[in-house]
Each structure stands twice: as structure tokens, then as C-alpha cells.
Design an enzyme around this catalytic site. Structure first.
Site, PDB file in Angstrom:
ATOM      1  N   ASP A 174       0.726  -1.067   0.083  1.00 53.47           N
ATOM      2  CA  ASP A 174      -0.080  -0.117  -0.179  1.00 53.47           C
ATOM      3  C   ASP A 174       1.088   1.307   0.028  1.00 53.47           C
ATOM      4  O   ASP A 174       0.392   2.222  -0.345  1.00 53.47           O
ATOM      5  CB  ASP A 174      -0.986  -0.065   1.357  1.00 53.47           C
ATOM      6  CG  ASP A 174      -1.892  -0.917   1.240  1.00 53.47           C
ATOM      7  OD1 ASP A 174      -1.787  -1.989   0.387  1.00 53.47           O
ATOM      8  OD2 ASP A 174      -2.494  -1.161   2.239  1.00 53.47           O
ATOM      9  N   ASP A 225      -5.455  -4.642  -6.395  1.00 56.91           N
ATOM     10  CA  ASP A 225      -4.761  -6.009  -6.447  1.00 56.91           C
ATOM     11  C   ASP A 225      -5.844  -7.216  -5.841  1.00 56.91           C
ATOM     12  O   ASP A 225      -5.269  -8.236  -5.826  1.00 56.91           O
ATOM     13  CB  ASP A 225      -3.514  -6.129  -5.768  1.00 56.91           C
ATOM     14  CG  ASP A 225      -3.456  -5.498  -4.265  1.00 56.91           C
ATOM     15  OD1 ASP A 225      -4.589  -4.920  -3.892  1.00 56.91           O
ATOM     16  OD2 ASP A 225      -2.472  -5.525  -3.665  1.00 56.91           O
ATOM     17  N   HIS A 262      -7.738  -0.581  -3.764  1.00 58.59           N
ATOM     18  CA  HIS A 262      -6.609  -1.097  -4.082  1.00 58.59           C
ATOM     19  C   HIS A 262      -6.789  -2.042  -5.140  1.00 58.59           C
ATOM     20  O   HIS A 262      -7.897  -2.669  -5.045  1.00 58.59           O
ATOM     21  CB  HIS A 262      -5.811  -1.829  -2.952  1.00 58.59           C
ATOM     22  CG  HIS A 262      -5.103  -0.966  -1.725  1.00 58.59           C
ATOM     23  ND1 HIS A 262      -5.327  -1.362  -0.644  1.00 58.59           N
ATOM     24  CD2 HIS A 262      -5.199   0.517  -1.843  1.00 58.59           C
ATOM     25  CE1 HIS A 262      -5.012  -0.004   0.213  1.00 58.59           C
ATOM     26  NE2 HIS A 262      -5.006   0.779  -0.624  1.00 58.59           N
ATOM     27  N   ASP A 281      -2.709   5.575  -2.793  1.00 60.37           N
ATOM     28  CA  ASP A 281      -2.005   4.275  -2.206  1.00 60.37           C
ATOM     29  C   ASP A 281      -1.276   3.710  -3.398  1.00 60.37           C
ATOM     30  O   ASP A 281      -1.939   3.650  -4.571  1.00 60.37           O
ATOM     31  CB  ASP A 281      -3.093   3.480  -1.493  1.00 60.37           C
ATOM     32  CG  ASP A 281      -3.379   4.070  -0.064  1.00 60.37           C
ATOM     33  OD1 ASP A 281      -3.033   5.064   0.310  1.00 60.37           O
ATOM     34  OD2 ASP A 281      -4.081   3.077   0.455  1.00 60.37           O
ATOM     35  N   CYS A 336      -0.687  -7.837  -1.138  1.00 60.22           N
ATOM     36  CA  CYS A 336      -0.579  -6.725  -0.240  1.00 60.22           C
ATOM     37  C   CYS A 336       0.352  -6.826   0.620  1.00 60.22           C
ATOM     38  O   CYS A 336       1.221  -5.860   1.107  1.00 60.22           O
ATOM     39  CB  CYS A 336      -1.907  -6.594   0.727  1.00 60.22           C
ATOM     40  SG  CYS A 336      -3.480  -6.849  -0.302  1.00 60.22           S
TER      41      CYS A 336
HETATM   42  O1  DAV Z   1     -10.815  -5.544  -2.538  1.00 59.09           O
HETATM   43  O2  DAV Z   1     -10.882  -6.825  -0.729  1.00 59.09           O
HETATM   44  C1  DAV Z   1      -7.827  -5.809  -1.173  1.00 59.09           C
HETATM   45  C2  DAV Z   1      -6.487  -5.188  -1.234  1.00 59.09           C
HETATM   46  C3  DAV Z   1      -6.220  -4.576   0.099  1.00 59.09           C
HETATM   47  N1  DAV Z   1      -4.991  -3.989   0.039  1.00 59.09           N
HETATM   48  C4  DAV Z   1     -10.684  -5.782  -1.567  1.00 59.09           C
HETATM   49  C5  DAV Z   1      -9.202  -5.300  -1.110  1.00 59.09           C
END
Ligand code: DAV
Length: 371
Positions: free
Chosen positions: A105, A245, A243, A195, A349
Site C-alpha cells: 500500500d 490487487d 487497491h 495508495d 498486499c
Molecule cells: O478488494 O478486498 C484488497 C486489497 C487490500 N490492500 C479488496 C481489497
């Protein structure tokens, strides 16, 4: 050692893996709304995640690090801070920080540049400090490394739409998705905010998601900062975009994994197809929901870490996702990781590639639409 990584798939040589220590359920702030009464954190309360959960997450993170080291990949770990401490700038105070698990992030490697993102939560303003001892050591060891930080944001109330969460949560799901697609989300355009985990790297092309953490000004800043790249603003039909990913995951040249529950715009799909990329809908996750105290979704099932164009790490219990990637020709390395979810995400992540082999390549020679 050297800092160099241009995409999400070239052979991985050196990576950072986060740590769960001291991670907090954040105190309220304009960007963060938590209401988890059954798990001991009703609205307005905050505090450290339970010790037994932290131990379980660290055990999985340590085991993952050993799997990577066993494959000859160098693994570094951040230095957790006392995240329970209040922090302040001259313009605000925040009763706690967050943690240092989701390294993805905060930092992004683009070629020989290591870039610190602005972040958009007050509780994550200082998170880069957990990674500075490593970044300083890389800067000393690699004379070609470029060390950059995006403009430190002010994060005053002017950066957030007032009362956003209460109004947004009251809307029906279709209306939330429509507003997300229109870009009417939490952040104002007062200052550039992004981010690093909203960026999907495909060589010359960087696909950056507009989200609850990334605004248009943040994407503009990235575009101006990276003139040798094509920086594309993308958006998905997702009521809670946070995010890229677990939504749009490049796996190797010509193959991207897409979350069907979060539809892509026709223009993005057309552009990938015009450049001979296959867009594959990710397999159904095993879980109906993410575990308690997690701000992420069940789609962490597709939050995979590619080790090289033929090898991918996938959460060990996500059997449908494992089978799908196997059928697409990957050797799948199963990694138990769901205990880490409450600490901020999945395998992608939790990591930050410092070095992958290879250089910058153009995988999208045909320009279509606004791409
Ligand atoms: O879409 O569940 C996933 C990524 C979080 N860094 C989600 C978030």
C-alpha cells in the site's frame, strides 16, 4: 543488490514481507469508519488487534518468508513502530497509527525508482517510517537506486467530503457502485492522494485505480512524475474500491485476472483484447466473506504473488483459484494466509518487490480509445 522491478511477473529476486506486530483497529478519522461491535470494536472505539490473532498472522507471514527464501529469493522485513501512539502534524492529531503488514500500500518499485505513496488515511501518514531502515540500506547499497517520495499530503478536513460514510452507507448497493464509477467518493481533489496498491504495473503501462484512497489529482501527479510511462486512470464497478490487487491482477504478459463482481469498463477490456491480452474472470472465492476485523473482501483469494511467469503463490485454502491457475499453466505454490487478512490483505498486499529480473517493455503497442 539492486532495486529494479518493472512489472508484476518477472522472476522475483528480492522482496519485503510485512509484519503483523502492533497492528491497530484505527481510531475514527474522516477516511476510516469502523463499527465491529460483535468483535469488540463498536463505532468510535479503537485498539490493538488481539494478541492471539497477531501471533497467528505473524506465524503465517514468517512461514511465507521461509517459502520465498527456500526458492532463493532474498526477504527483508520492516521494523514495526509503536502503532498505538497518537500522531500529529501541525494541522491535526490522530489517536493511533495502523500497522506495517501491507507493504504494497505504501511503496511501489517502478524500474530503479522506489516511490513512497502519499497515503490518504491520517492513521497511515507515518507508516513509511516502518520501512525507512530498509530503504536507507538499499540507497546505500545500490548507487543507481532512485529514492522518491510523493508530496506529503496535508490531510486536513478539506481532503475529505464531509459526512461521506454515513451518507454512502445509507445508499442501496447499485447507487454506491454508480457513485464509485462516477468518481463521487470519499476524497476531494484538494491535493494529490494515492495508495501504491492502486497501481498495477505492466512495463511501460501503469494502470491506476481511482478509489477510496486514490483521487484524480494523485493519478495526475503519477503521470507527470513518470513521463516515460503511460499512466492510465481506471475504474471498476465496485462499491468499495480500495487497491487494485483484488480486482485487476496481471499474471504474465498477455494474461490478467479480473474480479467479475467488479466489472471493468468496456474501453479497458477492448484495449486489453486489442493488444492480445486475455482477461480471465477469477474463480469463486471459498469464503462468503472476509474474516472478522478485516477491512478487505473475500476476493483476497485472487490477491496472488507471481514468482516468475510460470509460478504463482496462492492462498492455500482457495482451491478453486489454485485449480484455475494450474489450468492456465502455472505451478501453484499454496501458502496459508487467511489469518493475515485482518492485518491488511493477502499475499500481494503483504509484499513489495524490490528486484525482479528484466527491463521495461511495451506490452500494449496498439493504442485504443483514451489509452
Ligand atoms: O478488494 O478486498 C484488497 C486489497 C487490500 N490492500 C479488496 C481489497
Amino acid at each position: 543488490m539492486k532495486v529494479s522491478s518493472w512489472n508484476e511477473w518477472d522472476p522475483l529476486k528480492h522482496v519485503i514481507v510485512g509484519r503483523a506486530d502492533g497492528t491497530m483497529v484505527q481510531a475514527p478519522e474522516p477516511a476510516v469508519f469502523r463499527d465491529w461491535p460483535r468483535e469488540g470494536f463498536p463505532r468510535g472505539t479503537y485498539g490493538p488487534l488481539p494478541a492471539d490473532m497477531t501471533d497467528a498472522a505473524n506465524a503465517q507471514l514468517d512461514a511465507f518468508a521461509r517459502v520465498l527464501e527456500g526458492r532463493g529469493i532474498r526477504v527483508d522485513r520492516p521494523r514495526p513502530l509503536d502503532f498505538g501512539r497518537p500522531v500529529a502534524t501541525p494541522e491535526w492529531t490522530q489517536p493511533s497509527m495502523f500497522g506495517a503488514m501491507p507493504v504494497r500500500d505504501v511503496l511501489v518499485t517502478i524500474g530503479n525508482e522506489l516511490l513512497e505513496a502519499t497515503m490518504s488515511f491520517r492513521s497511515r501518514w507515518f507508516e513509511y517510517l516502518a520501512h525507512r531502515p530498509l530503504i536507507e540500506s538499499y540507497f546505500r547499497a545500490d548507487p543507481a537506486m532512485r529514492w522518491e517520495a510523493a508530496p506529503k499530503p496535508r490531510l486536513t478536513d478539506a481532503s475529505y467530503h464531509e459526512g461521506f460514510w454515513d451518507a454512502y452507507d445509507a445508499l442501496p448497493p447499485e447507487e454506491r457502485v454508480a457513485r464509485a464509477v462516477r468518481g463521487e467518493l470519499l476524497l476531494t481533489e484538494a491535493e494529490p492522494l494515492f495508495d501504491a496498491a492502486d497501481i498495477a504495473r505492466c512495463g511501460k503501462d501503469l494502470f491506476v485505480q481511482r478509489s477510496l484512497a486514490t483521487n484524480r489529482a494523485g493519478i495526475r501527479w503519477l503521470r507527470q512524475h513518470l513521463p516515460q510511462h503511460r499512466v492510465h486512470e481506471v475504474v471498476f464497478g465496485n462499491a468499495h474500491p480500495m487497491h487494485i490487487d483484488a480486482t485487476w491482477v496481471p499474471l504474465r504478459p498477455g494474461l490478467v485476472l479480473h474480479c467479475a463482481e467488479r466489472p471493468a469498463e468496456a474501453e479497458l477490456l477492448d484495449h486489453f483484447k486489442a493488444n492480445d491480452w486475455q482477461v480471465v474472470q477469477a474463480a469463486e472465492p471459498r469464503r462468503a466473506a472476509a474474516p472478522p476485523l478485516s477491512a478487505c473482501s473475500r476476493w483476497l483469494s485472487m490477491n496472488v504473488l507471481v514468482l516468475d511467469p510460470g509460478t504463482v503463490c496462492v492462498e492455500a485454502s482457495e482451491t478453486a483459484q489454485i485449480e484455475q491457475l494450474g489450468a492456465l499453466g502455472f505451478e501453484v505454490v499454496p501458502v496459508p494466509f487467511w489469518d493475515v487478512a485482518p492485518f491488511g490483505g493477502g499475499l500481494h498486499c503483504a509484499t513489495l518487490d524490490i528486484h525482479r529480473e528484466g527491463g521495461m517493455e511495451d506490452w500494449f503497442p496498439r493504442r485504443t480509445g483514451s489509452f
